[in-house]
Write a protein that holds these residues in place. Structure first.
Motif, PDB file in Angstrom:
ATOM      1  N   HIS A  16     -19.795   2.923  -1.355  1.00  0.00           N
ATOM      2  CA  HIS A  16     -19.720   3.822  -2.491  1.00  0.00           C
ATOM      3  C   HIS A  16     -20.502   3.220  -3.658  1.00  0.00           C
ATOM      4  CE1 HIS A  16     -16.632   6.319  -0.686  1.00  0.00           C
ATOM      5  NE2 HIS A  16     -16.037   5.203  -0.298  1.00  0.00           N
TER       6      HIS A  16
ATOM      7  N   ASP B  27     -16.953   1.023  -7.577  1.00  0.00           N
ATOM      8  CA  ASP B  27     -15.835   0.308  -6.974  1.00  0.00           C
ATOM      9  C   ASP B  27     -14.633   1.235  -6.942  1.00  0.00           C
ATOM     10  OD1 ASP B  27     -17.195  -2.014  -6.567  1.00  0.00           O
ATOM     11  OD2 ASP B  27     -16.684  -2.833  -8.534  1.00  0.00           O
ATOM     12  N   LEU B  28     -14.055   1.381  -5.780  1.00  0.00           N
ATOM     13  CA  LEU B  28     -12.886   2.247  -5.643  1.00  0.00           C
ATOM     14  C   LEU B  28     -11.655   1.390  -5.403  1.00  0.00           C
ATOM     15  CD1 LEU B  28     -14.312   5.055  -3.346  1.00  0.00           C
ATOM     16  CD2 LEU B  28     -14.022   5.090  -5.812  1.00  0.00           C
ATOM     17  N   GLU B  29     -10.559   1.800  -6.011  1.00  0.00           N
ATOM     18  CA  GLU B  29      -9.306   1.104  -5.836  1.00  0.00           C
ATOM     19  C   GLU B  29      -8.280   2.083  -5.322  1.00  0.00           C
ATOM     20  OE1 GLU B  29      -7.061  -1.175  -8.954  1.00  0.00           O
ATOM     21  OE2 GLU B  29      -9.130  -1.703  -9.476  1.00  0.00           O
ATOM     22  N   ASN B  30      -7.478   1.654  -4.406  1.00  0.00           N
ATOM     23  CA  ASN B  30      -6.420   2.518  -3.912  1.00  0.00           C
ATOM     24  C   ASN B  30      -5.323   2.577  -4.964  1.00  0.00           C
ATOM     25  OD1 ASN B  30      -4.594   3.989  -2.515  1.00  0.00           O
ATOM     26  ND2 ASN B  30      -4.323   2.543  -0.847  1.00  0.00           N
ATOM     27  N   VAL B  31      -5.091   3.757  -5.504  1.00  0.00           N
ATOM     28  CA  VAL B  31      -4.084   3.899  -6.557  1.00  0.00           C
ATOM     29  C   VAL B  31      -2.751   4.360  -5.988  1.00  0.00           C
ATOM     30  CG1 VAL B  31      -5.769   4.362  -8.361  1.00  0.00           C
ATOM     31  CG2 VAL B  31      -4.816   6.252  -7.058  1.00  0.00           C
ATOM     32  N   MET B  32      -2.690   4.512  -4.682  1.00  0.00           N
ATOM     33  CA  MET B  32      -1.445   4.957  -4.067  1.00  0.00           C
ATOM     34  C   MET B  32      -0.507   3.774  -3.898  1.00  0.00           C
ATOM     35  SD  MET B  32      -2.275   8.093  -3.708  1.00  0.00           S
ATOM     36  CE  MET B  32      -1.280   8.909  -2.528  1.00  0.00           C
ATOM     37  N   ARG B  33       0.770   4.027  -4.035  1.00  0.00           N
ATOM     38  CA  ARG B  33       1.745   2.963  -3.836  1.00  0.00           C
ATOM     39  C   ARG B  33       1.872   2.685  -2.347  1.00  0.00           C
ATOM     40  NH1 ARG B  33       6.079   5.193  -1.627  1.00  0.00           N
ATOM     41  NH2 ARG B  33       6.646   7.313  -2.125  1.00  0.00           N
ATOM     42  N   PRO B  34       2.350   1.523  -1.980  1.00  0.00           N
ATOM     43  CA  PRO B  34       2.560   1.231  -0.559  1.00  0.00           C
ATOM     44  C   PRO B  34       3.564   2.207   0.042  1.00  0.00           C
ATOM     45  CG  PRO B  34       2.847  -0.745  -1.902  1.00  0.00           C
ATOM     46  CD  PRO B  34       2.698   0.396  -2.845  1.00  0.00           C
ATOM     47  N   ASP B  35       3.340   2.558   1.289  1.00  0.00           N
ATOM     48  CA  ASP B  35       4.223   3.488   1.981  1.00  0.00           C
ATOM     49  C   ASP B  35       5.426   2.714   2.495  1.00  0.00           C
ATOM     50  OD1 ASP B  35       5.191   5.772   3.084  1.00  0.00           O
ATOM     51  OD2 ASP B  35       3.907   5.701   4.849  1.00  0.00           O
TER      52      ASP B  35
END
Length: 96
Positions: free
Chosen positions: A54, A57-65
């Motif tokens: 990409h 820079d992309l960051e996963n903003v989702m909380r851990p499942d």
């Protein structure tokens, strides 16, 4: 690197496109310019540029499942407009 008129006609035939004479000329010019631009990009030294998937820079903003306790039945039904026997009561929507 320029694209020839015959190559444009060949690609149009493969794509089953019927082009007018003006379109053939226009696409020949435009595709040649695109290929020239690609060749300019190829000439750049990118040996110091790390490969990336990409541009940003992309960051996963989702909380851990993670499994967590949900609401209890009483908490869930506390906001229901109507309940009976531990279930939601809703108006009948199907006529017999």
């Amino acid at each position: 690197m320029a694209i020839s008129r015959e190559e444009v006609l060949h690609v149009a035939r493969l794509a089953r496109l019927e082009l007018s004479e003006e379109e053939v000329e226009a696409y020949t010019r435009q595709l040649s310019r695109i290929l020239e631009h690609i060749n300019k990009l190829r000439a750049l030294d990118t040996s110091d540029v790390p490969p990336m998937s990409h541009a940003l820079d992309l960051e996963n903003v989702m909380r851990p499942d993670e499994v967590r306790a949900g609401f209890s039945r009483d908490e869930t039904l506390s906001n229901a407009p109507d309940s009976a026997g531990g279930f939601f009561r809703v108006p009948k929507i199907r006529e017999p």
